[in-house]
Scaffold this active site. Structure first.
Site, PDB file in Angstrom:
ATOM      1  N   CYS A 124       0.820  -1.221   0.000  1.00 48.10           N
ATOM      2  CA  CYS A 124       0.000   0.000   0.000  1.00 48.10           C
ATOM      3  C   CYS A 124       0.848   1.263   0.000  1.00 48.10           C
ATOM      4  O   CYS A 124       0.329   2.368  -0.136  1.00 48.10           O
ATOM      5  CB  CYS A 124      -0.948  -0.023   1.186  1.00 48.10           C
ATOM      6  N   HIS A 268      -3.755   6.576   2.220  1.00 48.31           N
ATOM      7  CA  HIS A 268      -4.106   5.249   1.701  1.00 48.31           C
ATOM      8  C   HIS A 268      -5.482   4.876   2.234  1.00 48.31           C
ATOM      9  O   HIS A 268      -5.773   5.058   3.414  1.00 48.31           O
ATOM     10  CB  HIS A 268      -3.050   4.236   2.163  1.00 48.31           C
ATOM     11  N   ASN A 299     -10.280  -1.276  -0.230  1.00 47.42           N
ATOM     12  CA  ASN A 299      -8.840  -1.077  -0.102  1.00 47.42           C
ATOM     13  C   ASN A 299      -8.153  -1.689  -1.324  1.00 47.42           C
ATOM     14  O   ASN A 299      -8.142  -2.908  -1.480  1.00 47.42           O
ATOM     15  CB  ASN A 299      -8.370  -1.745   1.197  1.00 47.42           C
TER      16      ASN A 299
END
Ligand SMILES: CC(C)(COP(=O)(O)OP(=O)(O)OC[C@H]1O[C@@H](n2cnc3c(N)ncnc32)[C@H](O)[C@@H]1OP(=O)(O)O)[C@@H](O)C(=O)NCCC(=O)NCCS
Length: 343
Positions: A124, A268, A299
């Site tokens: 990420c 993020h 996500n």
């Protein structure tokens, strides 16, 4: 005779993001569909993660295809031609073919065929890592324009029976063209890792054991099992909330920018509660728009920051030329934060 000296590469004084683009898969998976796989509730998923729906890629929406779509938009916005691209960096943890790097196929399909092209595995934080590399390549004189892509098909690595991850992950691609600039457009990248916590988000088992056949003679070995992502949610949550706000503050300090000067905060998209905790820790004024793309996108790891950036610019929540604080963090554990000027 004096020793011969190497002539060093010289690059632009500054770099900035010149264009951003995203690709979101067609298929929408609302929480209601996730409830067919796990024992949960729409309310639990929304309140614990902020996610209402996510997108999962179909067979045609490959890592390369999604990347090409996203990159095409970024290139168009940057106003350059693909043959000017001097580097293609693809951040991904879900390209399932070990070699060659998917970046070379993407470069070829875009018409940037001769550019150095490589993949990075920084989960990420991948987009931030890519941005740091691109900035260095451009200012160091080894490239004029660099394409940074964050792309994931996390659905391929999701165990639909795992209550702690099945609702979180999504698929998609985000891309940015980074190029030379007369004014500073990318602040110092605050990046790092903590390998002591490499176990808290990881693939369940390596590919070499995934398809090991049971030993016919003595019965040893395991059944073929497709790997999936496993996560110790609470450990990740604690780390993100405690440590990442400090990293975000360091990125602001290094850039000489205060929170109230930001035109956007684009963390993020891991969990809406992590975002809210960071806002508090940073004392971010409520006049600063915050990316909340997780609600519709889930996500998407490396893709999440450029996807959220594109959405904020398209919706008018953030404007071109505004300063944005970006921060990515995830499996490794790894992180990267920087203040950037929005394209
Ligand atoms: C995954 C996450 C949402 C779970 O939330 P949590 O509040 O930590 O949940 P816990 O695991 O502590 O479980 C709390 C309760 O909910 C239950 N629960 C767990 N998963 C559930 C689900 N999908 N649906 C309903 N209940 C669930 C647990 O059984 C537990 O019940 P109990 O209190 O009766 O024992 C959260 O830990 C998180 O977001 N972590 C960070 C993840 C992340 O950002 N990852 C990406 C980094 S890149």
């Amino acid at each position: 005779m004096s020793k011969p000296q190497i002539r060093p590469a010289t690059g632009a004084q500054f770099s900035r993001i010149l264009g951003v683009g995203g690709y979101r898969p067609v298929r929408v998976i609302p929480n209601a569909e996730v409830l067919e796989w796990i024992d949960s509730s729409d309310e639990w998923i929304r309140t614990r993660s902020g996610i209402a729906e996510r997108r999962w890629a179909g067979p045609e929406e490959t890592v390369a295809e999604m990347s090409v779509q996203a990159a095409g938009k970024a290139i168009a916005q940057a106003g350059i031609s693909p043959d000017q691209i001097g580097g293609v960096i693809v951040a991904t943890v879900s390209h399932l073919k070990q070699t060659p790097a998917i970046a070379t196929e993407i470069a070829e399909r875009l018409g940037a065929g001769k550019a150095p092209a490589f993949d990075i595995s920084a989960a990420c934080a991948g987009f931030g890592y890519g941005l740091g590399l691109a900035d260095g390549m451009i200012r160091g004189g080894n490239a004029e324009y660099v394409l940074v892509i964050g792309v994931e098909r996390l659905s391929d690595l999701t165990d639909q029976s795992d209550r702690s991850t099945a609702f979180i992950f999504g698929d998609g691609a985000g891309a940015a063209i980074v190029g030379p600039s007369d004014t500073p457009g990318i602040g110092k990248v605050i990046w790092g890792s903590d390998g002591s916590q490499s176990n808290v988000i990881s693939q369940t088992h390596a590919w070499d054991t995934a398809f090991a056949k049971p030993d016919a003679v003595n019965g040893a070995g395991e059944e073929a099992r497709w790997p999936a992502l496993r996560m110790e949610g609470q450990a990740v949550f604690r780390w993100a909330v405690w440590e990442m706000a400090k990293v975000a503050q360091q990125a602001l300090d290094a850039a000489g920018i205060t929170a109230d000067q930001l035109g956007a905060f684009i963390p993020h998209q891991a969990n809406m509660r992590i975002t809210d905790a960071m806002i508090k820790a940073l004392k971010l004024p409520d006049t600063v728009p915050v990316a909340r793309d997780i609600s519709e996108t889930g996500n998407t790891s490396a893709a999440s920051i450029p996807l959220a950036m594109e959405r904020m610019l398209e919706s008018g929540e953030a404007r071109s030329g505004d300063l944005a604080l970006i921060i990515g963090f995830g499996a490794g554990l790894v992180y990267a934060a920087a203040v950037v000027t929005l394209p």
